[in-house]
Design an enzyme around this catalytic site. Structure first.
Site, PDB file in Angstrom:
ATOM      1  CG  LEU A  37      -2.134  -0.879   1.239  1.00 15.85           C
ATOM      2  CD1 LEU A  37      -2.793  -0.856   2.615  1.00 15.85           C
ATOM      3  CD2 LEU A  37      -3.141  -0.466   0.172  1.00 15.85           C
ATOM      4  CG  ASP A  38       0.989   3.832  -3.337  1.00 15.02           C
ATOM      5  OD1 ASP A  38       1.865   2.963  -3.493  1.00 15.02           O
ATOM      6  OD2 ASP A  38       0.289   4.271  -4.256  1.00 15.02           O
ATOM      7  N   PRO A  39       2.076   5.033   0.903  1.00 14.32           N
ATOM      8  CG  PRO A  39       4.146   6.034   1.345  1.00 14.32           C
ATOM      9  CD  PRO A  39       3.379   5.306   0.273  1.00 14.32           C
ATOM     10  NE  ARG A 171      -1.947   6.972  -5.781  1.00 17.31           N
ATOM     11  CZ  ARG A 171      -0.695   7.236  -5.433  1.00 17.31           C
ATOM     12  NH1 ARG A 171      -0.329   8.476  -5.172  1.00 17.31           N
ATOM     13  NH2 ARG A 171       0.187   6.268  -5.344  1.00 17.31           N
TER      14      ARG A 171
END
EC number: 5.4.99.25
Length: 272
Positions: A37-39, A171
């Site tokens: 997971l991205d930050p 995104r």
């Protein structure tokens, strides 16, 4: 300690940084996770300790379900609520029009991952390069959208729940969605609520055999598994080529059958 569970990564931490906190919490240095997971994102992260770190490739990790909030009229370099360059007050959309685009964006979608993503470029996360102003050469990818529904629309915020294949970037979905509306949009929040059958349940230890994407096989002489002895395909109940697991009371092994030959992929993994 062998353990596999669904953790809940908070927003603002990288997956690696979050794993470090779990290593300290459980006092176990041998740990790993699957499904970065991205930050910016929060939510379900599959975590394993001990021998179970070798099982990630056998887990059924799709489909993945997310809740996301699209902020309409906003241009962000990172397609989230950071690095915002422009905010426009745009006209409110008709809900039926939004639903029509949601319906159009089902199935296979081609996209280019965002520069601020967890994709690795020569061992470095793309978002680390983007922070330094370095543009990564990211190759076009495909994702499959299995389902998407509108949860609420309070202009300019559109809340959706979306179920996608492994490797999908929400995104990028947001960017493509906005393009069909003729506007910019970014995500103001992103949460993964499900990964395959994994859902967050207070880090409860799970029976890994219920989550691996393998069929069981059976052998009469279980001592062969205990001793790691050579297995012949004739000794097994199922002879078709492929990967299987065989379990005893305390252990399980993962085997592969190919060209009438049995090979251990993992042997004598202790049940938790």
């Amino acid at each position: 300690m062998n353990k596999i569970f669904a953790a809940f990564k908070p927003r603002g931490l990288s997956s690696n940084a979050f794993l470090s906190t779990l290593k300290k919490k459980y006092k176990n240095k041998k740990a790993g996770y699957s499904g970065t997971l991205d930050p910016f994102a929060k939510g379900v992260l599959i975590v394993a300790f001990g021998q179970y770190t070798k099982l990630f490739r056998f887990l059924k990790k799709t489909p993945k379900t997310y809740k996301a909030t699209l902020w309409l009229g906003v241009y962000s370099l990172s397609l989230d609520d950071q690095n915002i360059k422009e905010i426009k007050n745009i006209k409110e959309f008709d809900l039926a029009n939004l639903q029509q685009i949601i319906d159009q964006m089902q199935g296979i979608i081609s996209y280019t991952p965002p520069q601020f993503s967890a994709k690795r470029i020569n061992g470095t996360r793309a978002y680390e390069l983007a922070k330094k102003g370095i543009e990564a050469n990211l190759k076009p990818c495909q994702m499959e959208v299995f389902d998407c529904k509108i949860l609420s629309y309070n202009h300019p915020f559109l809340n959706i729940e979306i179920t996608v294949s492994e490797g999908a970037y929400i995104r990028s979905y947001c960017e493509l969605f906005a393009r069909k509306l003729g506007i910019n949009a970014t995500l103001s929040s992103l949460e993964r609520i499900k990964e395959g059958k994994f859902v967050y349940n207070n880090e409860k230890s799970l029976n890994v055999l219920k989550y691996i994407n393998l069929k069981p096989n059976f052998i009469k002489d279980l001592n062969k598994l205990e001793n790691g002895a050579k297995i012949f395909v004739e000794e097994l109940k199922f002879h078709d080529e492929g990967d299987y697991y065989i379990e005893t009371e305390k252990y399980f092994s993962i085997i592969n059958i190919k060209e009438n030959t049995v090979k251990y992929l993992l042997n004598k993994v202790e049940k938790c």
